[in-house]
Each structure stands twice: as C-alpha cells, then as structure tokens.
Design an enzyme around this catalytic site. Structure first.
Site, PDB file in Angstrom:
ATOM      1  N   CYS A 190       0.835  -1.199   0.000  1.00 46.31           N
ATOM      2  CA  CYS A 190       0.000   0.000   0.000  1.00 46.31           C
ATOM      3  C   CYS A 190       0.870   1.250   0.000  1.00 46.31           C
ATOM      4  CB  CYS A 190      -0.903   0.028   1.237  1.00 46.31           C
ATOM      5  SG  CYS A 190      -2.296  -1.069   1.139  1.00 46.31           S
ATOM      6  N   HIS A 191       0.455   2.227  -0.789  1.00 47.91           N
ATOM      7  CA  HIS A 191       1.150   3.508  -0.830  1.00 47.91           C
ATOM      8  C   HIS A 191       0.733   4.356   0.369  1.00 47.91           C
ATOM      9  CE1 HIS A 191       1.278   2.248  -5.046  1.00 47.91           C
ATOM     10  NE2 HIS A 191       2.347   3.006  -5.148  1.00 47.91           N
ATOM     11  N   ASP A 211     -11.266  -6.792  21.837  1.00 46.35           N
ATOM     12  CA  ASP A 211     -10.312  -6.638  22.931  1.00 46.35           C
ATOM     13  C   ASP A 211     -10.973  -6.059  24.175  1.00 46.35           C
ATOM     14  OD1 ASP A 211      -7.639  -6.463  24.187  1.00 46.35           O
ATOM     15  OD2 ASP A 211      -7.984  -4.298  23.984  1.00 46.35           O
TER      16      ASP A 211
END
EC number: 4.6.1.17
Length: 160
Positions: A78-79, A129
């Site tokens: 990914c850029h 979480d």
C-alpha cells in the site's frame, strides 16, 4: 488478467510497489463494513457504558481512524496516502450484531479501499479486545468493500 499483466512484480518476478507517478490525482472515496456478533448482554453493556475498559465505541472509533491513517505501515504494497477524511459509525440490530462502517476519502493517485477495510477491521478487533473478558465467543464476520469511487477504474458498488 494475464500473468504478464500482473503489476506488482518486477522483472525478477519479485513483489514491488506499483509506480503511480503518472496517474492523475482524483478524489477517491471508499466505504467498508464489518459485523461483530456477540452475546445480547455484551451489546447491552456496551450501550450502557458498563464495560470495565471504558467507552467501547469511542475507543473503537478512534482506533479505526488511526488504522486508516497507518494502513501503508501494515500492508506492504500500500502507498502512503494523505487521508482527507476518515469516519467510523456503528449500527446494531438491538440483539447480538454490531455493524461497523468506515468512510475514507483522499485526493490522490491511488485509492483508499485498503484504508477503509483496515479501519473497520481494527475497530472490530478493538471491540473484541475491550469485551473479551465477558464474551470470548464474539465473531467478526462479513468484512467487505461496500463502495469505492474515483480513479481510473471508476465506481464499484458491492451487490446487496
């Protein structure tokens, strides 16, 4: 797509980040969604603000936004992009399913689909979480790209 058309491989057939230098900058927007299923009591406690770790949805919202901004650090090809908008919203069925939706926007040379998907995934993991002490059986399901606009490939909308 033919093997020779694969864009993420160099001449040595090793992975590379695609060169987007010559692409035009356009407004790009992506919406993604994920659903987390839990016990009724867990969802009720989230809404009542009775989870020991705090305001579950507020923390998950911030986590999702942060994740969108850090996607290029997590997904190798990914850029890095300049995120101009990142938003997370929640909707539930009043029983056991909580759906997370993200919207990510940029003006740039590459899209924000991965940022939107990363945002909902991290928001869902944050919910897990924060609630796992009372509900280890939660299930994160149906994570998908709802819609994307902008760029050379144009608009995509998932089938309902």
């Amino acid at each position: 797509m033919e093997k020779d058309d694969l864009t993420h491989f160099n001449d040595e057939k090793r992975a590379k980040m695609v060169d987007v230098t010559s692409k035009s900058e356009t407004k790009r927007r992506a919406i993604a969604r994920a659903t987390i299923h839990m016990n009724e009591e867990t969802l009720a406690r989230i809404h009542a603000g009775k989870m020991a770790k705090g305001d579950v949805l507020a923390v998950a919202q911030v986590a999702g936004i942060m994740a969108a901004k850090k996607t290029s650090e997590l997904i190798p090809m990914c850029h890095p992009i300049m995120t101009t908008k990142a938003d997370i919203s929640f909707e539930d069925d009043g029983e056991t399913a909580l759906t997370i939706t993200s919207e990510v926007v940029t003006v740039g040379k590459t899209g924000v689909e991965m940022e939107a998907l990363t945002a909902v995934t991290i928001a869902a993991l944050t919910i897990y979480d924060m609630c796992k002490a009372m509900d280890k059986g939660m299930r994160i399901e149906k994570t998908y790209l709802v819609e994307k606009t902008g760029g050379k490939s144009g608009t995509f909308k998932a089938e309902a």
